[in-house]
Design an enzyme around this catalytic site. Structure first.
Site, PDB file in Angstrom:
ATOM      1  N   GLU A 206       0.857  -1.189   0.000  1.00 43.52           N
ATOM      2  CA  GLU A 206       0.000   0.000   0.000  1.00 43.52           C
ATOM      3  C   GLU A 206       0.895   1.241   0.000  1.00 43.52           C
ATOM      4  O   GLU A 206       1.629   1.488   0.947  1.00 43.52           O
ATOM      5  CB  GLU A 206      -0.922  -0.041   1.205  1.00 43.52           C
ATOM      6  CG  GLU A 206      -1.895  -1.215   1.140  1.00 43.52           C
ATOM      7  CD  GLU A 206      -2.712  -1.368   2.402  1.00 43.52           C
ATOM      8  OE1 GLU A 206      -3.735  -0.678   2.521  1.00 43.52           O
ATOM      9  OE2 GLU A 206      -2.317  -2.165   3.269  1.00 43.52           O
ATOM     10  N   ASP A 290       2.101   1.069   3.738  1.00 45.65           N
ATOM     11  CA  ASP A 290       3.257   0.183   3.848  1.00 45.65           C
ATOM     12  C   ASP A 290       4.548   0.821   3.378  1.00 45.65           C
ATOM     13  O   ASP A 290       5.625   0.453   3.847  1.00 45.65           O
ATOM     14  CB  ASP A 290       3.031  -1.090   3.019  1.00 45.65           C
ATOM     15  CG  ASP A 290       1.767  -1.827   3.425  1.00 45.65           C
ATOM     16  OD1 ASP A 290       1.399  -1.754   4.611  1.00 45.65           O
ATOM     17  OD2 ASP A 290       1.145  -2.457   2.544  1.00 45.65           O
ATOM     18  N   GLU A 340      13.384   1.300  -6.870  1.00 47.84           N
ATOM     19  CA  GLU A 340      13.599   1.674  -5.464  1.00 47.84           C
ATOM     20  C   GLU A 340      12.667   0.891  -4.541  1.00 47.84           C
ATOM     21  O   GLU A 340      13.073   0.479  -3.445  1.00 47.84           O
ATOM     22  CB  GLU A 340      13.419   3.183  -5.286  1.00 47.84           C
ATOM     23  CG  GLU A 340      14.301   4.048  -6.182  1.00 47.84           C
ATOM     24  CD  GLU A 340      15.780   3.676  -6.138  1.00 47.84           C
ATOM     25  OE1 GLU A 340      16.241   3.142  -5.110  1.00 47.84           O
ATOM     26  OE2 GLU A 340      16.479   3.902  -7.148  1.00 47.84           O
ATOM     27  N   HIS A 343      14.227  -2.358  -3.923  1.00 47.50           N
ATOM     28  CA  HIS A 343      15.224  -2.354  -2.839  1.00 47.50           C
ATOM     29  C   HIS A 343      14.539  -2.542  -1.482  1.00 47.50           C
ATOM     30  O   HIS A 343      15.003  -3.323  -0.642  1.00 47.50           O
ATOM     31  CB  HIS A 343      16.001  -1.042  -2.852  1.00 47.50           C
ATOM     32  CG  HIS A 343      17.100  -0.993  -3.863  1.00 47.50           C
ATOM     33  ND1 HIS A 343      17.980  -2.031  -4.074  1.00 47.50           N
ATOM     34  CD2 HIS A 343      17.477  -0.010  -4.728  1.00 47.50           C
ATOM     35  CE1 HIS A 343      18.846  -1.694  -5.027  1.00 47.50           C
ATOM     36  NE2 HIS A 343      18.557  -0.482  -5.439  1.00 47.50           N
TER      37      HIS A 343
END
EC number: 3.4.24.-
Length: 615
Positions: A206, A290, A340, A343
């Site tokens: 989210e 999240d 990103e 990651h």
């Protein structure tokens, strides 16, 4: 059953080719102009819902290079959560939050008929805008701003002139100490019930995107243009992550309309740290989510276009990234943001053993001339390890959905509006928390699932729900008031670890031996300090950092923060100073950020600095 309206687009006139034109995506050298005409074909059983502006499914027929294609599109119903909101700030700093109606949106995913490897991400808000892959080649499509509003340009991605020649790279240099060598396929088939909990059904990240003030300036205070740009980004990000069985619903958009709420600078690592603190202190308490990505128009230092923490999804400060809005092509920025987020999900940069079928993969350290929308075999394996080792609970719970429009029917095992649970018929229900007759939870129920839930009640406060992974991690305990295990936290950075051989950094204890072991295997031993003197040379492999493409030699005090050297010993072969260097991924094999380089000192951006400066 959801009813679908099929729409077919045919050509009103023949397409024609142009040699050069300036479009929203930039200067295009070769393009094709088409004039779609909308023709509706209504199957007898399909009736369009009167309140619906955009169909659930559509088909578009047009030609590309003289070849007729049929583009099938389906609305991306996971683009927004039901509680989606937008927040901007008044000149005096007051929060202004709205909840726009986004259920009937105009963003689609799709494919080309008779091309199994095709894909598409399209906005149908005002004509067709987006990209599609056909016969292995990426095409862009957008409406032409002509008096004839039906005109569209279709062109190959490769025909867009480069905006500049500079490489564009991710700023993440830390590795995760795991080898990128191929993992046997058999290992991918081993799945415990715990792992299956994560892979079926989908995981959900989210997402909140925060747009800084430089973006507002870049888009001339046009908030509608910013919203459209962000929605297109997230639509493509969802298309990318579907191959990992991850959905990325947008739960919020933050716009720093009048001023930045942190100091956004070109130093990506500094901005990332400040944004993480802001998210933890201000954004997360206000809006459950999240992950958050900061989108900025500021030119980040050097070749960097993005940076994020690794393996930090669900953590309050570190589940963040910073992305530069570096291109007029939405796809390129979307790939950067997906990188990103990758990651955060435990993915590191791809090495020489990593492949995604001949394309430049999402987790490549350098953004390719033709950005890929695929993850490598290494990324798949790293994501699976991340799920099983970190247990990121926040991405398990699905967001509130916006696409269930039929009347709820208790007993069909589908959770619909007005229902608290639905376990099927009373005879088949196996959920002790649910009253099958009413599809309501029993009055005594405190919870249904979660690491701190047992038999529909909260576990006792103090019950350990997540053990410490190592001495830099903290064990979490149930609060007695929630079914969820608290956010994964770790000990403060700079805490001594592994018998004072290292200092904690983001929940791990980075030491050179572990990094050598991950790069070269078990035949490594402790390295001699004298090896690091090579980093003073500033040559192709031995240096401390790069500035504007130039390799900066290490100062004597910083030499342990450049290229990593390992002592390698095997039968008949001994190499006292072995560097790990791959031209295609020069960042791999540099000493990890946070590695001890002296008493009370750690490596930070190629320099050996005091702990109080680094953290």
């Amino acid at each position: 059953m959801m009813q679908v309206l099929l729409v077919t687009i045919c050509l009103a006139v023949f397409p024609y080719h142009g040699s050069s034109i300036i479009l929203e995506s930039g200067n295009v050298n070769d393009y094709e102009v088409v004039y779609p005409q909308k023709v509706t074909a209504m199957p007898k059983e399909a009736v369009k819902q009167p309140e619906q502006k955009y169909e659930d499914a559509m088909q578009y027929k047009f030609e590309v290079n003289g070849e007729p294609v049929l583009l099938h599109l389906e609305k991306n119903k996971d683009l927004f959560s039901e509680d989606y909101s937008e927040t901007h700030y008044s000149p005096d700093g007051r929060e202004i939050t709205t909840k726009p109606l986004v259920q009937d949106h105009c963003y689609y995913h799709g494919h080309i008929q008779n091309d199994a490897h095709s894909s598409a991400s399209i906005s149908a808000c005002n004509g067709l805008k987006g990209h599609f892959k056909l016969r292995g080649e990426m095409y862009l499509i957008e409406p032409l701003k002509l008096s004839d509003s039906e005109a569209h340009a279709v062109y190959k991605y490769e025909n867009v002139e480069k905006e500049d020649e500079a490489l564009k790279m991710c700023g993440v240099t830390q590795t995760n100490w795991e080898s990128d060598e191929p993992i046997k396929k058999a290992s991918l088939l081993v799945a415990t019930s715990e792992r299956n909990r994560y892979f079926n059904p989908y995981s959900y990240v989210e997402l909140i995107i925060t747009v800084d003030h430089s973006m507002v300036t870049k888009y001339k205070n046009d908030l509608t243009a910013i919203r459209t740009w962000v929605f297109e980004l997230v639509n493509t990000i969802n298309e990318i992550f579907k191959y990992l069985y991850i959905r990325v619903p947008l739960v919020g958009l933050e716009i720093w309309k009048n001023r930045d709420l942190i100091n956004v600078t070109s130093a990506a690592n500094v901005t990332l740290d400040l944004f993480g603190e802001w998210r933890k202190s201000y954004l997360l308490p206000r809006k459950i989510h999240d992950n958050s990505q900061l989108l900025t128009a500021i030119d980040l230092n050097g070749l960097t276009i993005g940076m994020a923490y690794v393996s930090t999804m669900c953590q309050s400060k570190y589940s963040v990234g910073v992305v530069q809005d570096h291109s007029k092509i939405n796809l390129r920025v979307a790939v950067t943001m997906a990188h990103e987020i990758g990651h955060n999900l435990g993915l590191t940069h791809d090495g020489v053993y990593c492949t995604c079928g001949g394309y430049s993969c999402i987790m490549s350290a350098v953004l390719g001339d033709q950005p890929s929308k695929y993850f490598s075999n290494c990324s798949y394996n790293q994501y699976r390890r991340f799920l099983t080792e970190h247990n990121p609970e926040c991405i398990i719970n699905p967001p509130l959905r916006t696409d269930i429009v039929s009347p709820p029917a208790c007993g069909n095992e589908l959770l619909e509006r007005g229902e608290e649970c639905d376990c099927g018929s009373p005879e088949n229900c196996r959920d002790p928390c649910c009253d099958a007759a009413s599809c309501k939870l029993h009055s005594w129920v405190e919870c249904e699932s979660g690491k701190c839930c047992n038999q529909c009640r909260f576990k006792r406060a103090g019950t350990e729900c997540r053990p410490a992974r190592d001495e830099c991690d903290k064990a979490e305990q149930c609060t007695g008031r929630s079914a969820n295990c608290p956010v994964d936290e770790f000990h403060e950075n700079g805490r001594p670890c592994l018998h004072n051989f290292g200092y904690c950094y983001n929940g791990k204890c980075p030491i050179m031996y572990h990094q050598c072991h991950a790069l070269f295997g078990q035949n490594v031993t402790g390295v001699q300090d004298s090896c690091f003197q090579y980093n003073r040379l500033g040559v192709y492999y031995a240096y401390c950092r790069k500035e504007n493409g130039r390799k900066i030699p290490c100062a004597p005090k910083d030499e342990k923060c450049g290229r990593l050297y390992c002592s390698y010993k095997s039968p008949g072969n001994q190499i006292p100073c072995l560097p790990y260097y791959i031209p295609s991924d020069e960042n791999k094999g540099m000493v990890d950020h946070g590695t001890k380089c002296g008493d009370g000192k750690v490596c930070s951006n190629g320099q050996c600095v005091d702990l109080n400066i680094a953290y």
